[in-house]
Design a protein around this motif. Structure first.
Motif, PDB file in Angstrom:
ATOM      1  N   LEU A 273       0.805  -1.157   0.093  1.00 42.59           N
ATOM      2  CA  LEU A 273       0.191   0.143   0.010  1.00 42.59           C
ATOM      3  C   LEU A 273       0.796   1.260   0.050  1.00 42.59           C
ATOM      4  N   ARG A 274       0.475   2.267  -0.874  1.00 43.39           N
ATOM      5  CA  ARG A 274       1.049   3.617  -0.560  1.00 43.39           C
ATOM      6  C   ARG A 274       0.617   4.225   0.610  1.00 43.39           C
ATOM      7  N   ALA A 275       1.353   4.893   1.276  1.00 41.79           N
ATOM      8  CA  ALA A 275       0.836   5.506   2.641  1.00 41.79           C
ATOM      9  C   ALA A 275       1.412   7.068   2.787  1.00 41.79           C
ATOM     10  N   HIS A 276       0.446   7.834   2.783  1.00 42.31           N
ATOM     11  CA  HIS A 276       0.842   9.617   2.907  1.00 42.31           C
ATOM     12  C   HIS A 276       0.269   9.916   4.554  1.00 42.31           C
ATOM     13  N   PHE A 277       1.192  10.489   5.158  1.00 42.71           N
ATOM     14  CA  PHE A 277       0.873  10.752   6.652  1.00 42.71           C
ATOM     15  C   PHE A 277      -0.031  11.953   6.483  1.00 42.71           C
ATOM     16  N   VAL A 278      -1.154  11.889   7.418  1.00 46.33           N
ATOM     17  CA  VAL A 278      -2.187  12.760   7.296  1.00 46.33           C
ATOM     18  C   VAL A 278      -1.956  13.762   8.550  1.00 46.33           C
ATOM     19  N   MET A 279      -2.142  13.211   9.833  1.00 47.86           N
ATOM     20  CA  MET A 279      -1.934  13.903  10.871  1.00 47.86           C
ATOM     21  C   MET A 279      -1.696  13.222  11.863  1.00 47.86           C
ATOM     22  N   ARG A 280      -1.049  14.071  13.017  1.00 45.65           N
ATOM     23  CA  ARG A 280      -0.536  13.288  14.279  1.00 45.65           C
ATOM     24  C   ARG A 280      -1.913  12.712  15.097  1.00 45.65           C
ATOM     25  N   ASN A 281      -1.665  11.752  15.870  1.00 39.25           N
ATOM     26  CA  ASN A 281      -2.559  11.299  16.640  1.00 39.25           C
ATOM     27  C   ASN A 281      -2.307  11.332  18.197  1.00 39.25           C
ATOM     28  N   HIS A 282      -2.574  12.531  18.963  1.00 41.79           N
ATOM     29  CA  HIS A 282      -2.187  12.492  20.155  1.00 41.79           C
ATOM     30  C   HIS A 282      -3.246  12.545  21.086  1.00 41.79           C
ATOM     31  N   PHE A 283      -3.105  12.684  22.464  1.00 44.53           N
ATOM     32  CA  PHE A 283      -4.278  12.416  23.180  1.00 44.53           C
ATOM     33  C   PHE A 283      -3.977  12.854  24.890  1.00 44.53           C
ATOM     34  N   THR A 284      -5.045  13.021  25.429  1.00 50.42           N
ATOM     35  CA  THR A 284      -4.983  13.841  26.637  1.00 50.42           C
ATOM     36  C   THR A 284      -6.387  13.574  27.320  1.00 50.42           C
ATOM     37  N   PRO A 285      -6.334  13.511  28.602  1.00 49.83           N
ATOM     38  CA  PRO A 285      -7.913  13.500  29.191  1.00 49.83           C
ATOM     39  C   PRO A 285      -8.760  14.772  28.891  1.00 49.83           C
ATOM     40  N   MET A 286     -10.089  14.346  28.815  1.00 50.03           N
ATOM     41  CA  MET A 286     -10.928  15.508  28.724  1.00 50.03           C
ATOM     42  C   MET A 286     -12.340  15.145  29.347  1.00 50.03           C
TER      43      MET A 286
ATOM     44  N   GLU B 163      -4.956  15.186  -3.607  1.00 55.67           N
ATOM     45  CA  GLU B 163      -4.790  16.765  -3.629  1.00 55.67           C
ATOM     46  C   GLU B 163      -5.564  17.535  -2.610  1.00 55.67           C
ATOM     47  N   PHE B 164      -6.823  16.993  -2.549  1.00 58.85           N
ATOM     48  CA  PHE B 164      -7.706  17.720  -1.349  1.00 58.85           C
ATOM     49  C   PHE B 164      -7.237  17.657  -0.059  1.00 58.85           C
ATOM     50  N   LEU B 165      -6.658  16.626   0.267  1.00 55.48           N
ATOM     51  CA  LEU B 165      -5.979  16.470   1.605  1.00 55.48           C
ATOM     52  C   LEU B 165      -4.764  17.353   1.601  1.00 55.48           C
ATOM     53  N   ARG B 166      -4.058  17.380   0.583  1.00 55.22           N
ATOM     54  CA  ARG B 166      -2.814  18.272   0.347  1.00 55.22           C
ATOM     55  C   ARG B 166      -3.283  19.875   0.560  1.00 55.22           C
ATOM     56  N   ALA B 167      -4.271  20.075   0.193  1.00 60.34           N
ATOM     57  CA  ALA B 167      -4.667  21.747   0.303  1.00 60.34           C
ATOM     58  C   ALA B 167      -5.205  21.954   1.535  1.00 60.34           C
TER      59      ALA B 167
ATOM     60  N   SER C 193      -0.224  19.264   7.573  1.00 56.88           N
ATOM     61  CA  SER C 193       0.468  18.299   8.042  1.00 56.88           C
ATOM     62  C   SER C 193       0.613  17.327   6.982  1.00 56.88           C
ATOM     63  N   PHE C 194      -0.254  17.209   5.957  1.00 49.99           N
ATOM     64  CA  PHE C 194      -0.396  16.088   4.929  1.00 49.99           C
ATOM     65  C   PHE C 194       1.108  15.976   4.346  1.00 49.99           C
ATOM     66  N   GLU C 195       1.442  14.659   4.399  1.00 48.16           N
ATOM     67  CA  GLU C 195       2.902  14.280   3.754  1.00 48.16           C
ATOM     68  C   GLU C 195       3.920  15.016   4.541  1.00 48.16           C
ATOM     69  N   ALA C 196       3.694  15.453   5.700  1.00 51.51           N
ATOM     70  CA  ALA C 196       5.143  15.688   6.556  1.00 51.51           C
ATOM     71  C   ALA C 196       5.538  14.553   7.004  1.00 51.51           C
ATOM     72  N   ILE C 197       6.749  14.809   7.634  1.00 54.75           N
ATOM     73  CA  ILE C 197       7.370  13.551   8.382  1.00 54.75           C
ATOM     74  C   ILE C 197       6.700  13.575   9.846  1.00 54.75           C
ATOM     75  N   PRO C 198       6.206  12.432  10.040  1.00 58.64           N
ATOM     76  CA  PRO C 198       5.437  12.180  11.485  1.00 58.64           C
ATOM     77  C   PRO C 198       6.492  12.251  12.604  1.00 58.64           C
ATOM     78  N   PRO C 199       5.999  12.805  13.709  1.00 61.54           N
ATOM     79  CA  PRO C 199       6.807  12.740  14.763  1.00 61.54           C
ATOM     80  C   PRO C 199       7.056  11.467  15.305  1.00 61.54           C
ATOM     81  N   THR C 200       8.059  11.278  16.144  1.00 65.58           N
ATOM     82  CA  THR C 200       8.263   9.983  16.833  1.00 65.58           C
ATOM     83  C   THR C 200       7.404   9.936  18.300  1.00 65.58           C
TER      84      THR C 200
END
Length: 305
Positions: free
Chosen positions: A155-168, A287-291, A295-302
């Protein structure tokens, strides 16, 4: 290899099945052919290329060096043919089938699909939600939004966005214990899903690795969006991605008592079969996600950052 101008497509189809399944018998079952017919087609193809494609060993077969070189190209070729046929089948209604997790679909995608369709009026969208990782060869889908690490074979994979979390939680619930000022104050309230591994990660980062949650009542709602709805209703604390709930935060229905957010290395990705990377519908959505997403196609953080 010496190939003539006439391609033996039927033999190549049989070769593809045998190479995938590593068995003449299983390939025959998949194709509705006898083992003898499968063997005959492989011999025809080997005669055509002038080299053995399989090593016949006791009770098993293996791809030869020539077979190893040929197999991925044949698989890609048939995938391209399937893609071409699928595109033709979908031309009449121009339907883009998207599979996404329920949370991403409800908290981001559904809110932005109108912009995609405004700029692509010839493409209708069918959105399917599931927490399961679909198999593109078995499930009708053009692309998917997945949560993971971006390493899915084929599969071709493109980074979309970070998935971080916190209590709410709701401010009204926080008020029942005089407010939330310390991470341990959370233990005075009900957790919507204390079995979620995100809790352990967050409490450890908050300096409380020994917090015991195993004895708490367990409620699993199956998707983060459902847990957020329960938190808004005051039924407990949920661990959420705060960027998915801007309206709830702005209106005061949810609060984020601590700035600390954590990650487990799993982020959101756009994925689709490698062979379909040039399909018009997929290019348009990419292209829609890129626009739409910086964060699209950025290098995901560790993980842990």
């Amino acid at each position: 290899m010496k190939l003539s101008k006439q391609l033996p497509l039927n033999a190549l189809r049989v070769f593809d099945a045998v190479a995938r399944l590593q068995s003449f018998t299983r390939a025959g079952e998949e194709l509705g052919m006898s083992q003898t017919a499968v063997s005959y087609q492989i011999k025809l193809l080997e005669g055509h290329v002038g080299e053995a494609l399989f090593l016949r060993k006791p009770r098993r077969i293996e791809l030869s060096e020539a077979g190893e070189r040929l197999a991925p190209k044949v698989a890609e070729g048939f995938e391209l043919l399937r893609e071409a046929l699928a595109d033709l089948r979908n031309t009449a209604d121009g339907t883009l089938i998207i599979h996404a997790t329920a949370t991403f679909a409800s908290q981001w995608l559904a809110r932005h699909l109108g912009h995609f369709q405004l700029h692509n009026p010839g493409i209708a969208v069918r959105l399917e939600t599931s927490q399961d990782v679909i198999d593109f060869s078995r499930t009708p889908a053009d692309l998917a939004i997945r949560s993971g690490r971006g390493n899915w074979p084929g599969l071709r994979a493109h980074f979309v966005m970070r998935n971080h979390f916190t209590p709410m939680l709701s401010p009204q619930l926080a008020d029942t214990v005089g407010g939330i000022r310390d991470p341990l104050d959370l233990l005075k309230l009900r957790f919507i899903d204390p079995s979620d591994p995100w809790w352990r990660i967050w409490f450890t980062a908050a300096g409380h690795p020994d917090v015991v949650l195993d004895s708490l009542q367990r409620t699993r709602l199956g998707a983060q969006s459902f847990e957020a709805a329960a938190a808004v209703a005051g039924h407990g604390i949920a661990i959420l991605r705060p960027e998915f709930y801007p309206e709830e935060i702005a209106s005061g229905r949810l609060i984020q008592p601590f700035e600390l957010t954590c990650e487990d290395g799993s982020h959101y990705w756009l994925v689709y079969p490698e062979a379909r990377r040039n399909a018009g519908k997929i290019r348009a959505f990419r292209e829609f996600l890129r626009a739409s997403l910086p964060s699209f196609e950025a290098i995901p953080p560790t993980a842990g950052t």
